[in-house]
Design a protein around this motif. Structure first.
Motif, mmCIF file in Angstrom:
data_model
loop_
_atom_site.group_PDB
_atom_site.id
_atom_site.type_symbol
_atom_site.label_atom_id
_atom_site.label_comp_id
_atom_site.label_asym_id
_atom_site.label_seq_id
_atom_site.Cartn_x
_atom_site.Cartn_y
_atom_site.Cartn_z
ATOM 1 N N PHE A 193 106.911 32.244 26.076
ATOM 2 C CA PHE A 193 106.139 31.077 26.497
ATOM 3 C C PHE A 193 106.227 30.869 28.004
ATOM 4 C CE2 PHE A 193 107.350 30.080 22.119
ATOM 5 C CZ PHE A 193 106.147 29.637 21.577
ATOM 6 N N THR A 210 102.317 24.505 29.031
ATOM 7 C CA THR A 210 102.278 25.214 27.750
ATOM 8 C C THR A 210 103.219 24.559 26.749
ATOM 9 O OG1 THR A 210 101.729 27.308 28.833
ATOM 10 C CG2 THR A 210 102.640 27.441 26.605
ATOM 11 N N GLY A 238 100.321 31.172 27.225
ATOM 12 C CA GLY A 238 100.269 30.449 28.487
ATOM 13 C C GLY A 238 98.986 29.686 28.693
ATOM 14 N N ASP A 239 99.021 28.801 29.689
ATOM 15 C CA ASP A 239 97.876 27.934 29.970
ATOM 16 C C ASP A 239 97.109 28.352 31.211
ATOM 17 O OD1 ASP A 239 100.132 27.098 31.593
ATOM 18 O OD2 ASP A 239 98.932 25.364 32.164
#
Length: 217
Positions: free
Chosen positions: A8, A13, A164-165
Motif C-alpha cells: 500500500f 490510500t 495507490g492513489d
C-alpha cells in the motif's frame, strides 16, 4: 489473479491526508514568499520524495529557497497532523487480511520518521511485514521500493499488487512488474489513474476490500 502480498501507498490510500498535504504545501509557499500552486498542482506531486515534490510544485527556485520551503512544509504538516484519520474500513480489513496469512507492506513517499509516527498513531505498525520510504529508496515511480519488498519477503512480483492513489504508485508497479490497483478517493483523478492501466480502480476502500479478499492466497 492470486495474490500473496499487498503493498500500500500511505497518504491518500490508507490515510485521509491528501487535503492536509495540499494545504501544507500551499502554506509553506505562502510563508516563504514563493508562488502558491493551485490545488491540482499541489495534489499531483503527492507521493514523490519531498524535494522532488516541492521542486515540481514550485519550479525555478534556488537551492536556498527550496531548503527554506522544505522546512516550512514540515512545520505546516506537523500542525494538525494528529487530526488525520484512516479511511473507513482500513484497520478492520488489514487485520482480517493479516489473520488469514496475507503479507502486507507499505511503500511511501513519506520520510521514515513520518511513516513511523503515522504507524504509531494508528496502531498499525504490527500489521506490516515490510515498509519502505524515500529515506531508504529512490522516489516513485522508480521500482526500488517494490523490488526490495518483494525480495525481502520472498514473493514473486506476479503474486504482488501495489495499491495507490497516484500515477506515481501505478507507474512504480508497472516498472517493478507487479499488479496495480488504483483508488480514486486520494490525490489523482480517475483519468490520470486509468492512463496507467491498473487492473481496477475503486471509489472507496470497501470496494477495494470486496475485490481483493477473494483473490488472496
Amino acid at each position: 489473479m492470486q495474490l500473496e502480498l499487498i503493498v500500500f501507498d500511505w497518504d491518500g490510500t490508507l490515510m485521509d491526508s491528501t487535503a492536509h498535504i495540499v494545504r501544507s504545501i500551499q502554506r509553506a509557499c505562502e510563508a516563504t514568499g514563493l508562488p502558491v500552486p493551485e490545488r491540482a498542482v499541489a495534489s499531483h506531486v503527492i507521493g514523490l520524495a519531498l524535494p522532488r515534490a516541492l521542486a515540481t510544485a514550485c519550479p525555478g527556485q534556488s537551492n536556498e529557497a527550496y531548503r527554506a520551503l522544505e522546512d516550512a512544509y514540515r512545520r505546516a504538516y506537523l500542525t494538525g497532523e494528529e487530526t488525520i484519520e484512516l479511511f473507513d474500513g482500513v484497520a478492520d480489513a488489514l487485520a482480517r487480511w493479516k489473520a488469514r496469512g496475507t503479507l502486507l507492506a507499505v511503500a511511501t513517499g513519506k520520510s521514515r520518521r513520518g511513516l513511523d509516527r503515522a504507524l504509531a498513531a494508528t496502531g498499525l505498525a504490527g500489521l506490516f511485514d515490510a515498509t519502505r520510504t524515500v529515506d531508504e529508496c529512490a522516489s516513485k515511480p522508480h521500482p526500488q521500493m517494490l523490488a526490495e519488498i518483494t525480495s525481502d519477503l520472498g514473493v514473486d512480483a506476479a503474486r504482488t499488487v501495489m495499491v495507490g492513489d497516484t500515477s506515481h504508485d501505478l507507474l512504480m508497479a508497472a516498472n517493478a512488474g507487479t499488479h496495480a490497483l488504483g483508488v480514486s478517493y486520494g490525490a489523482h483523478p480517475v483519468d490520470t489513474l486509468a492512463a496507467c492501466q491498473p487492473a481496477a480502480i475503486f471509489d472507496d476502500f470497501s470496494a477495494l476490500d470486496a475485490w481483493l479478499t477473494p483473490r488472496l492466497c
